[in-house]
Design an enzyme around this catalytic site. Structure first.
Site, PDB file in Angstrom:
ATOM      1  N   CYS A   1      45.080 -16.164  11.626  1.00  0.00           N
ATOM      2  CA  CYS A   1      43.741 -15.589  11.466  1.00  0.00           C
ATOM      3  C   CYS A   1      43.145 -16.157  10.179  1.00  0.00           C
ATOM      4  O   CYS A   1      43.651 -17.143   9.645  1.00  0.00           O
ATOM      5  CB  CYS A   1      43.773 -14.058  11.480  1.00  0.00           C
ATOM      6  SG  CYS A   1      44.558 -13.278  10.062  1.00  0.00           S
TER       7      CYS A   1
ATOM      8  N   ARG B   1      44.681  -9.318  11.309  1.00  0.00           N
ATOM      9  CA  ARG B   1      45.001  -9.592  12.710  1.00  0.00           C
ATOM     10  C   ARG B   1      46.331 -10.308  12.902  1.00  0.00           C
ATOM     11  O   ARG B   1      47.156  -9.872  13.713  1.00  0.00           O
ATOM     12  CB  ARG B   1      43.875 -10.401  13.370  1.00  0.00           C
ATOM     13  CG  ARG B   1      42.588  -9.614  13.531  1.00  0.00           C
ATOM     14  CD  ARG B   1      41.435 -10.498  13.949  1.00  0.00           C
ATOM     15  NE  ARG B   1      41.052 -11.375  12.843  1.00  0.00           N
ATOM     16  CZ  ARG B   1      40.093 -12.281  12.905  1.00  0.00           C
ATOM     17  NH1 ARG B   1      39.427 -12.466  14.032  1.00  0.00           N
ATOM     18  NH2 ARG B   1      39.787 -13.013  11.851  1.00  0.00           N
TER      19      ARG B   1
ATOM     20  N   ASP C   1      37.369  -9.556  14.188  1.00  0.00           N
ATOM     21  CA  ASP C   1      37.962  -9.218  12.892  1.00  0.00           C
ATOM     22  C   ASP C   1      37.538  -7.800  12.499  1.00  0.00           C
ATOM     23  O   ASP C   1      36.346  -7.537  12.349  1.00  0.00           O
ATOM     24  CB  ASP C   1      37.486 -10.226  11.845  1.00  0.00           C
ATOM     25  CG  ASP C   1      38.230 -10.119  10.531  1.00  0.00           C
ATOM     26  OD1 ASP C   1      39.008  -9.156  10.342  1.00  0.00           O
ATOM     27  OD2 ASP C   1      38.026 -11.001   9.675  1.00  0.00           O
TER      28      ASP C   1
END
Length: 156
Positions: free
Chosen positions: A11, A17, A119
């Protein structure tokens, strides 16, 4: 079919994440022989996991092993590395910066879906929970796909 020996979730900052995906994978596939890591594309210095991501992992009884963010390096990648990114932009960035990376997919692409994993950074705990639920589903699909690919290869 390539047998991957390493799986790297990627990420942006490696604080939300990708560490959540790593923790989910390790919890669901404890017997696997693939080494699983998470990395970020923009990591200036090591930071702990985002407190809201940590709260969600604890809520689901998952260990993040005192995660500290790490940037993706050339040494993280070899010909048997599967890289699963959270967004198409992450994928493009890796393919431009790491030409030796052969197996780079968005996690949704690998799972047979379209789009990006949003996100949750800066969002509410509910946003982080929704991201977790999505990642748990995608990671399960990833585990199934990897095991199906290996079973097919064993049959050949």
């Amino acid at each position: 079919m390539i047998k991957y020996n390493r799986l790297v979730f990627v990420c942006t900052g490696n604080t939300c994440r990708s560490p959540m995906a790593e923790a989910i994978y390790k919890n669901l596939n404890q017997e696997g022989d693939i080494k699983v890591y998470s990395r970020g594309l923009v990591v200036l210095f090591g930071e702990p996991i985002n407190p809201k991501a940590e709260t969600i992992l604890i809520k689901h009884s998952l260990d993040h092993n005192n995660h500290i963010s790490k940037g993706l390096k050339e040494s993280d990648i070899d010909e048997n590395t599967l890289i699963l990114t959270m967004t198409a932009d992450h994928k493009r960035n890796i393919m431009e910066r790491h030409p030796n990376a052969k197996a780079v997919y968005t996690i949704k692409e690998y799972a047979g879906e379209n789009g990006d994993v949003i996100d949750p950074y800066g969002g509410t705990l509910i946003d982080y929970e929704e991201c977790y639920i999505e990642l748990a589903r995608l990671v399960k699909k990833t585990i199934y796909k990897l095991s199906e690919d290996y079973e097919e290869e064993d049959l050949l």
